[in-house]
Enzyme design. Structure first.
Site, mmCIF file in Angstrom:
data_model
loop_
_atom_site.group_PDB
_atom_site.id
_atom_site.type_symbol
_atom_site.label_atom_id
_atom_site.label_comp_id
_atom_site.label_asym_id
_atom_site.label_seq_id
_atom_site.Cartn_x
_atom_site.Cartn_y
_atom_site.Cartn_z
ATOM 1 N N PHE A 29 2.454 29.424 3.436
ATOM 2 C CA PHE A 29 0.883 29.781 4.450
ATOM 3 C C PHE A 29 0.141 29.682 3.558
ATOM 4 C CE2 PHE A 29 3.302 32.922 1.899
ATOM 5 C CZ PHE A 29 3.001 32.930 0.792
ATOM 6 N N TYR A 30 -1.302 29.467 3.860
ATOM 7 C CA TYR A 30 -2.152 28.723 3.432
ATOM 8 C C TYR A 30 -2.961 30.055 2.143
ATOM 9 C CZ TYR A 30 -0.448 23.886 4.631
ATOM 10 O OH TYR A 30 -0.216 23.747 4.914
#
Length: 156
Positions: A29-30
């Site tokens: 995830f970012y």
């Protein structure tokens, strides 16, 4: 700091499957996603890595990676931008190069992309026949975009 030359391709067929040397389930995830930088957390094999990438050139960017405690990575997921990406990475060797073939799940189910990261340029004539259209430099196919926007709209 490491420089990476990264090329990205759609996968044209399943010929690569007979050459898989490793399989790795990945959740990533970012935390930051901008045109010239990303901050990503990747969890696999009970480990977590924080990755920072800088640069606008799609093929060559500066990359920094740091192991982080898995518990902290899990906590950071509360600050995710967009969606969490679930994929299975397959390591495939061809002519001395390692290709990472990602088979996506969830909302990206059916998308299969291959990446080639090398310190040198690989001529097109040396690429495996199972690679499809090159999508290097097309933001819609980068993981940050897949997390924020979702499945790319295929071009005719």
């Amino acid at each position: 700091m490491a420089k990476e030359i990264e090329r990205k391709f759609l996968v044209a067929n399943d010929e690569w499957r007979g050459h898989v040397t490793a399989v790795l389930p990945i959740r990533q995830f970012y935390l930051v996603a901008a045109a010239d930088r990303t901050v990503r957390v990747r969890i696999h094999d009970g480990k977590a890595v924080l990755t920072l990438k800088f640069g606008k050139n799609a093929r060559v960017r500066d990359e920094f990676e740091y192991p982080i405690p898995i518990a902290e990575a899990e906590e950071m997921q509360a600050f995710v931008l967009g969606n969490v990406i679930e994929k299975t990475r397959h390591h495939v060797r061809h002519d001395g190069y390692l290709y990472e073939v990602d088979v996506f799940a969830g909302g990206l189910d059916g998308l299969v992309l291959a990446e080639l990261e090398t310190p040198d340029e690989v001529p097109d004539t040396a690429l495996p026949s199972w690679l499809g259209r090159e999508v290097t430099g097309q933001p819609a196919y980068y993981n940050a975009s897949l997390a924020l926007v979702g499945r790319p709209v295929e071009l005719p």
